[in-house]
Design a protein around this motif. Sequence first.
Motif, short mmCIF file in Angstrom:
data_model
loop_
_atom_site.label_atom_id
_atom_site.label_comp_id
_atom_site.label_asym_id
_atom_site.label_seq_id
_atom_site.Cartn_x
_atom_site.Cartn_y
_atom_site.Cartn_z
N CYS A 74 0.82 -1.22 0.00
CA CYS A 74 0.00 0.00 0.00
C CYS A 74 0.85 1.27 0.00
N GLY A 75 2.17 1.12 0.05
CA GLY A 75 3.05 2.28 -0.03
C GLY A 75 3.41 2.92 1.28
N PHE A 76 3.11 2.26 2.41
CA PHE A 76 3.40 2.86 3.71
C PHE A 76 4.74 2.40 4.29
N LEU A 77 5.24 1.25 3.82
CA LEU A 77 6.57 0.76 4.20
C LEU A 77 7.37 0.47 2.95
N ARG A 78 8.68 0.48 3.08
CA ARG A 78 9.57 0.14 1.96
C ARG A 78 10.73 -0.69 2.49
N LYS A 79 11.34 -1.46 1.61
CA LYS A 79 12.53 -2.22 1.96
C LYS A 79 13.70 -1.25 2.06
N ALA A 80 14.31 -1.14 3.25
CA ALA A 80 15.45 -0.23 3.44
C ALA A 80 16.76 -0.95 3.16
N SER A 81 16.78 -2.26 3.40
CA SER A 81 17.95 -3.09 3.12
C SER A 81 17.45 -4.51 2.91
N GLN A 82 18.38 -5.45 2.84
CA GLN A 82 17.96 -6.82 2.61
C GLN A 82 17.09 -7.35 3.74
N LYS A 83 17.30 -6.85 4.97
CA LYS A 83 16.59 -7.38 6.13
C LYS A 83 15.69 -6.38 6.84
N THR A 84 15.81 -5.10 6.52
CA THR A 84 15.07 -4.09 7.29
C THR A 84 14.04 -3.34 6.45
N TYR A 85 13.07 -2.77 7.17
CA TYR A 85 12.01 -1.97 6.56
C TYR A 85 12.01 -0.57 7.18
N ALA A 86 11.52 0.41 6.41
CA ALA A 86 11.42 1.79 6.89
C ALA A 86 10.11 2.38 6.39
N LEU A 87 9.71 3.51 6.97
CA LEU A 87 8.50 4.19 6.50
C LEU A 87 8.70 4.69 5.08
N ASP A 88 7.65 4.59 4.28
CA ASP A 88 7.70 5.12 2.91
C ASP A 88 7.00 6.48 2.87
N SER A 89 7.11 7.15 1.73
CA SER A 89 6.65 8.54 1.61
C SER A 89 5.14 8.71 1.83
N LYS A 90 4.37 7.65 1.61
CA LYS A 90 2.92 7.78 1.74
C LYS A 90 2.51 8.14 3.17
N VAL A 91 3.29 7.69 4.15
CA VAL A 91 2.99 8.03 5.54
C VAL A 91 3.08 9.53 5.73
N MET A 92 4.15 10.14 5.20
CA MET A 92 4.34 11.58 5.33
C MET A 92 3.29 12.35 4.54
N GLU A 93 2.87 11.79 3.41
CA GLU A 93 1.86 12.46 2.60
C GLU A 93 0.54 12.58 3.35
N LEU A 94 0.21 11.56 4.15
CA LEU A 94 -1.04 11.59 4.91
C LEU A 94 -1.09 12.82 5.81
N GLY A 95 0.00 13.06 6.55
CA GLY A 95 0.05 14.22 7.43
C GLY A 95 0.20 15.51 6.67
#
Length: 270
Positions: free
Chosen positions: A69-90
């Motif tokens: 849904c665009g709220f998380l993204r793969k930051a590395s092979q093992k980790t996840y980070a927030l994606d831009s859609k979270v910031m767009e909501l606010g």
Amino acid sequence: MNPTIETDSQESELTKNDDRYLVPGLVRGLAILQAFNQQTQEMTITEIAEILDVNRSSAFRLIYTLESCGFLRKASQKTYALDSKVMELGFNSLSKQSLLDLATPLMKELRDQTKLAVHLSILEGTHIVFINNVQSNGTFTSNIGLGTRWPAHATVIGQMMLADLSESEIRERYKHFNQWDTFSELTPKNMKELLQRLGFVKTQRSMVSWGHFNHDMAACAAPIFKQSTGKMTAVLSVSCPLGTYDEHYFKNEIADLVIQMADKISKFIY
């Protein structure tokens, strides 16, 4: 009365505190998004599973859904980070609101915490201008009105905003200035003293005036920053008669509350 509206209202009252109507997956998904912060910008599936107290398989399904849904993204092979859609909501919501709209509820919250008058000010030329005031809920009534202007060089509010400018910007603002009115031994009397004072102010998270401008008043000011530029956009402050609080308590406990609320407002200013 519209029967549909009445039914909806009654249903809302009946269900708003009923856990039967919660969607567990949605609750867990929101908990994942809330787990990310300045200190934790990336997390593994295992770390997310531990926070939610679920197994890796359940955590993976939630993460996969949020990623799709665009709220998380793969930051590395093992980790996840927030994606831009979270910031767009606010941003889409907050960017349409004014500083006053965003700050006023939090100013009232600070007033309730401190029992003091709360103010919002901006810098205009060589003066500060009060653009919003929330009266104390105690016996003290502030006489600062909307649009009140005070000399920036002589007030902790103004000094805080001037300290965010470059030396060249400060000199440009004051190149024709000759009204170096003095209110206490801490008031700069010329450009050299102003720059020296601002050098100290730059190192402070808040500034307290203990009768230095209005001799029978105490004030504490903390900066509000704009997220998109990192520049100071306004200053939040409180004021009260000197006898309201002990000086040590005011300079520590009250100052901490002002800083916390200014930081909170800053998070919503884009």
